[in-house]
Design a protein around this motif. Structure first.
Motif, PDB file in Angstrom:
ATOM      1  N   ARG A  30       0.811  -1.209   0.000  1.00 52.65           N
ATOM      2  CA  ARG A  30       0.000   0.000   0.000  1.00 52.65           C
ATOM      3  C   ARG A  30       0.849   1.266   0.000  1.00 52.65           C
ATOM      4  NH1 ARG A  30      -0.033  -1.871   5.220  1.00 52.65           N
ATOM      5  NH2 ARG A  30       0.458  -0.379   6.873  1.00 52.65           N
ATOM      6  N   ARG A  31       2.175   1.135   0.119  1.00 51.88           N
ATOM      7  CA  ARG A  31       3.065   2.293   0.067  1.00 51.88           C
ATOM      8  C   ARG A  31       3.962   2.271  -1.151  1.00 51.88           C
ATOM      9  NH1 ARG A  31       1.244   6.255   3.473  1.00 51.88           N
ATOM     10  NH2 ARG A  31       0.694   5.365   5.499  1.00 51.88           N
ATOM     11  N   TRP A  53       0.656   4.626  -4.881  1.00 51.03           N
ATOM     12  CA  TRP A  53       0.017   3.706  -3.948  1.00 51.03           C
ATOM     13  C   TRP A  53      -1.417   4.085  -3.633  1.00 51.03           C
ATOM     14  CZ3 TRP A  53      -1.773   4.771   1.026  1.00 51.03           C
ATOM     15  CH2 TRP A  53      -1.436   6.022   1.551  1.00 51.03           C
ATOM     16  N   THR A  54      -1.757   5.376  -3.696  1.00 52.69           N
ATOM     17  CA  THR A  54      -3.142   5.777  -3.422  1.00 52.69           C
ATOM     18  C   THR A  54      -4.063   5.497  -4.596  1.00 52.69           C
ATOM     19  OG1 THR A  54      -2.714   7.986  -4.270  1.00 52.69           O
ATOM     20  CG2 THR A  54      -2.391   7.621  -1.891  1.00 52.69           C
ATOM     21  N   ARG A  72      -5.402  -0.632  -9.011  1.00 53.18           N
ATOM     22  CA  ARG A  72      -4.867  -1.506  -7.976  1.00 53.18           C
ATOM     23  C   ARG A  72      -5.890  -1.744  -6.880  1.00 53.18           C
ATOM     24  NH1 ARG A  72       0.350   1.335  -6.076  1.00 53.18           N
ATOM     25  NH2 ARG A  72       0.321  -0.207  -4.379  1.00 53.18           N
ATOM     26  N   ASN A  74      -5.399  -2.468  -3.046  1.00 56.62           N
ATOM     27  CA  ASN A  74      -4.401  -2.590  -1.985  1.00 56.62           C
ATOM     28  C   ASN A  74      -4.780  -3.650  -0.952  1.00 56.62           C
ATOM     29  OD1 ASN A  74      -2.782  -0.653  -3.171  1.00 56.62           O
ATOM     30  ND2 ASN A  74      -3.521   1.018  -1.874  1.00 56.62           N
ATOM     31  N   ASN A  77      -3.313  -6.688  -2.465  1.00 60.17           N
ATOM     32  CA  ASN A  77      -1.905  -6.574  -2.889  1.00 60.17           C
ATOM     33  C   ASN A  77      -1.746  -6.890  -4.379  1.00 60.17           C
ATOM     34  OD1 ASN A  77      -1.332  -5.985  -0.250  1.00 60.17           O
ATOM     35  ND2 ASN A  77       0.136  -7.641   0.063  1.00 60.17           N
TER      36      ASN A  77
END
Length: 121
Positions: A30-31, A53-54, A72, A74, A77
């Motif tokens: 997530r980062r 990541w956001t 994505r 998160n 993953n």
């Protein structure tokens, strides 16, 4: 140990669609900025699409704008590349990659093994 595992490649006809998935493990997903690269025979590897990541910011190489979408999840993953209106020139090995710096342009630190996408005319 960081692992990036792609899936979803295969054969498609021109004008068709494919969705690639990349499941990540061993990193703080997530980062992490994620990117999709491709390399066709005899050509240099190019960054096709990337997403922070956001999920708020993405970029695309000009040849896929309006046809490909990177997104994505998160919680899972996983990063995806939805490819629509495929063209024979999209034929390549597609790889996902992760960047620790967070910049869309990289550098990218971790790589998957790649998945073949072949588009027939």
């Amino acid at each position: 140990q960081v692992q990036l595992v792609e899936s979803g490649g295969g054969l498609a006809q021109a004008g068709g669609s494919l969705r690639l998935s990349c499941a990540a493990s061993g990193l703080t997903f997530r980062r992490t900025t994620m990117g999709w690269f491709r390399q066709a025979p005899g050509k240099e590897r190019e960054l096709v699409a990337a997403i922070v990541w956001t999920g708020i910011s993405q970029n695309y190489t000009d040849s896929v704008k309006g046809r490909f979408t990177i997104y994505r999840d998160n919680a899972k993953n996983t990063v995806y590349l939805q490819m629509n209106s495929l063209k024979p020139e999209d034929t390549a090995v597609y790889s996902c990659a992760a960047s620790k710096t967070g910049a869309l342009g990289g550098p990218y630190d971790y790589w998957g093994q790649g998945t073949q996408v072949t588009v027939s005319s």
